[in-house]
Enzyme design. Structure first.
Site, PDB file in Angstrom:
ATOM      1  N   LYS A 171      -2.653  15.254  -6.055  1.00 25.88           N
ATOM      2  CA  LYS A 171      -1.584  15.280  -7.060  1.00 25.88           C
ATOM      3  C   LYS A 171      -1.989  16.124  -8.260  1.00 25.88           C
ATOM      4  O   LYS A 171      -1.205  16.934  -8.772  1.00 25.88           O
ATOM      5  CB  LYS A 171      -1.260  13.855  -7.507  1.00 25.88           C
ATOM      6  CG  LYS A 171      -0.232  13.800  -8.632  1.00 25.88           C
ATOM      7  CD  LYS A 171       1.040  13.160  -8.227  1.00 25.88           C
ATOM      8  CE  LYS A 171       2.108  13.280  -9.293  1.00 25.88           C
ATOM      9  NZ  LYS A 171       3.020  12.137  -9.283  1.00 25.88           N
ATOM     10  N   HIS A 192      15.582   7.912  -2.613  1.00 24.47           N
ATOM     11  CA  HIS A 192      16.340   7.580  -3.828  1.00 24.47           C
ATOM     12  C   HIS A 192      17.745   7.103  -3.485  1.00 24.47           C
ATOM     13  O   HIS A 192      18.283   6.191  -4.121  1.00 24.47           O
ATOM     14  CB  HIS A 192      16.415   8.785  -4.760  1.00 24.47           C
ATOM     15  CG  HIS A 192      15.130   9.081  -5.470  1.00 24.47           C
ATOM     16  ND1 HIS A 192      14.911  10.247  -6.165  1.00 24.47           N
ATOM     17  CD2 HIS A 192      13.992   8.356  -5.599  1.00 24.47           C
ATOM     18  CE1 HIS A 192      13.698  10.236  -6.687  1.00 24.47           C
ATOM     19  NE2 HIS A 192      13.116   9.100  -6.356  1.00 24.47           N
TER      20      HIS A 192
END
Lengths: 364, 364
Positions: free
Chosen positions: B227, B252
């Site tokens: 990340k 989502h």
């Protein structure tokens, strides 16, 4: 039409942007070069939209333009109203490439700017200020935000616009109180940084109140130039920029005490500048003559010399304790060492401050 | 105690910061070098505070430490709960020099980060993630925000923390569902960028589910390293960073449809990655064998292969239409071209997408 257009630049590296000033720019000026994608959302309020929304739309030929109209007033500068902007953006499926446009006064500009800073973690926005106060102050510099019941502008972001479009003809529809409120910020620039401008204001205050176009254009240009210069030196208020808050610490306390919306921001700043000048004299920093000159031009702008009914010195002290300039509990105030010279004082004598507060709180 | 502490760095110029990883850092690690002034506000939730608040306070010797405890759950990631943080800051008169601390999972971290980005237009903050998901993903990279009824994380800011403190011992108190949810994001890094890590995960998935300390520490370190590397290359998601959203567009939509809080974010991402892999195969980008490997490790992590009851293909299409990656109305999806290789596709065939949606929506 554009022959009298003036242009300034706020110099902030890759966040630099122009300020366009002139009569009848609304509806004439093509703003599409400042738009990121195909979508535009114009945010206005119920007072301004009927007057200028159609002209504002005409600045974005060929784009998909949606609109949202908010209730009008400082009392609506809160989460609930901010959410109306997000609702509109999501219902109309605006993407991260949308551009927001603030069409209105300082409240619309601050809220639209904060919505732009926060929508999908940040989209561009354009300022089209239509009140004197927002044209000379709040539309320039990237301060955005909303109020909290415990303090003004306590929640927000630094987010610079792509361009500021100031159509001076919009001032012809401005109520008298709003003109005076705007003049408070104009006078502020003279007091903190430009004594020659202060002298010009003393000579032209009647023309400004009479909304004479060339006087207004001059006042707006010089105010924006002063603000742009200060912001370019200190974008995020690490130091110098705080002097733009002359009168604001007292003023924010007044606005919060009176209830957002009952005093105009500029009215509270006007009273606050009188209090700051009074305290500056008590601390031996400013002469009585200079204070008189400052007071006279503020009162000629039809700004109040009073504080809200029932407001006590302890109310000021309590409300000023949450001011954003404060550091680790110490109150910091912008005071005057002369006309055109401001300083930030973090150790003002409590005795003198109480004397100033007593004077203003008991004079009603 | 600190002998096993590992340290990574997120390289973002003057916004760079360290990630400290190790057992029992909470209460042992002095975090005062990362604090701006004298005030600290620790934000946690009602589940985490009883377990770790006292240890977290001990990281700030000599500072004035206040606390605020939020309700626990994704359904509280909204304006109302965010305002509880501002209320606490203003009631305790925290100045612009305060430092916020997020002690909890992704919801606490996202909300505390956005509060820090917005309080007085921006104050510093520290991440102390206590769930696997927040340790491997949401605490690193500066994405902060809250949900809107029409879309997840639609309001927020990019705001990097001063430091991320990952105490791996906190995972011993983590419920089984939360472990699986965290593993979804861990597996994601293998799928999008690091096939060697994916192979390691295939070999060690049982040890991770069993909460074996050295396996968890290794998975966290490698996830954070991946990340940090992606974020350093593309802080504000102009391009590359979007691959970190593998499975998130479908996910989502699931979270929004089901109602925030009923599915864990990681569970929705797990199902979403299966859907993305399925679509990648239909588009001829990914082999069936690679899809099977991806599916197997996701299911071994005890993640769901289903979608919420009653959710139809049209629900997906409607909810995915407001995804933040979309540009001017075009849906953009992260898909796989191989194990360890992700791409962003903005012109996926509607036919293939419908086939994938039909498969998952009708398999219940």
């Amino acid at each position: 039409m554009h022959s009298s257009r003036q242009e300034l630049r706020v110099d902030l590296g890759e966040r630099s942007y122009p300020i366009l000033i002139g009569p009848s720019l609304l509806g004439q000026q093509d703003l599409t070069p400042f738009v990121a994608g195909e979508q535009v959302m114009i945010v206005s309020n119920e007072t301004v939209a009927p007057l200028y929304m159609e002209a504002a739309k005409a600045c974005f030929p060929g784009k998909t333009v949606d609109t949202v109209v908010l209730p009008d007033g400082e009392q609506y500068k809160n989460w609930q109203t901010l959410n109306l902007i997000f609702d509109a953006l999501l219902e109309r499926r605006h993407s991260r490439k949308t551009t927001l446009v603030a069409l209105g006064g300082g409240v619309v500009g601050d809220m639209t700017g904060f919505a732009a800073a926060s929508y999908q973690r940040g989209v561009p926005f354009i300022q089209i200020p239509t009140t004197l106060l927002s044209q000379v102050d709040s539309s320039v510099g990237g301060k955005t935000g909303i109020n909290h019941p415990l303090g003004k502008n306590m929640v927000g972001a630094f987010h610079q616009p792509e361009v500021v479009l100031i159509d001076t003809a919009t001032l012809n529809t401005l109520p008298e109180r709003e003109v005076s409120a705007g003049l408070a910020e104009v006078i502020k620039y003279g007091l903190i940084r430009d004594v020659a401008f202060l002298a010009w204001l003393e000579a032209n205050i009647e023309r400004l109140i009479g909304l004479e176009a060339d006087a207004l254009a001059e006042a707006i240009y010089r105010s924006c130039a002063c603000k742009a210069d200060v912001v370019a030196q200190d974008e995020r208020e690490g130091g110098l920029r705080a002097i733009l808050n002359l009168g604001h610490t007292f003023g924010h306390a007044i606005e919060t005490f009176a209830g957002y919306g009952s005093w105009l921001h500029g009215e509270a700043v006007g009273a606050g500048m009188l209090m700051a000048a009074d305290l500056s004299v008590r601390l031996g920093m400013l002469s009585g003559d200079d204070q008189s000159r400052a007071r006279e031009v503020i009162l000629k702008a039809r700004l109040p010399e009073t504080v809200p009914e029932g407001m006590k010195p302890d109310d000021f002290l309590r409300l000023m304790a949450v001011d954003k300039k404060n550091v680790d509990g110490a109150l910091r105030l912008v005071l005057l060492t002369g006309l055109g010279d401001a300083v930030i004082v973090s150790d003002a004598s409590t005795q003198s401050l109480r004397e100033t507060l007593n004077k203003f709180c008991c004079s009603e």
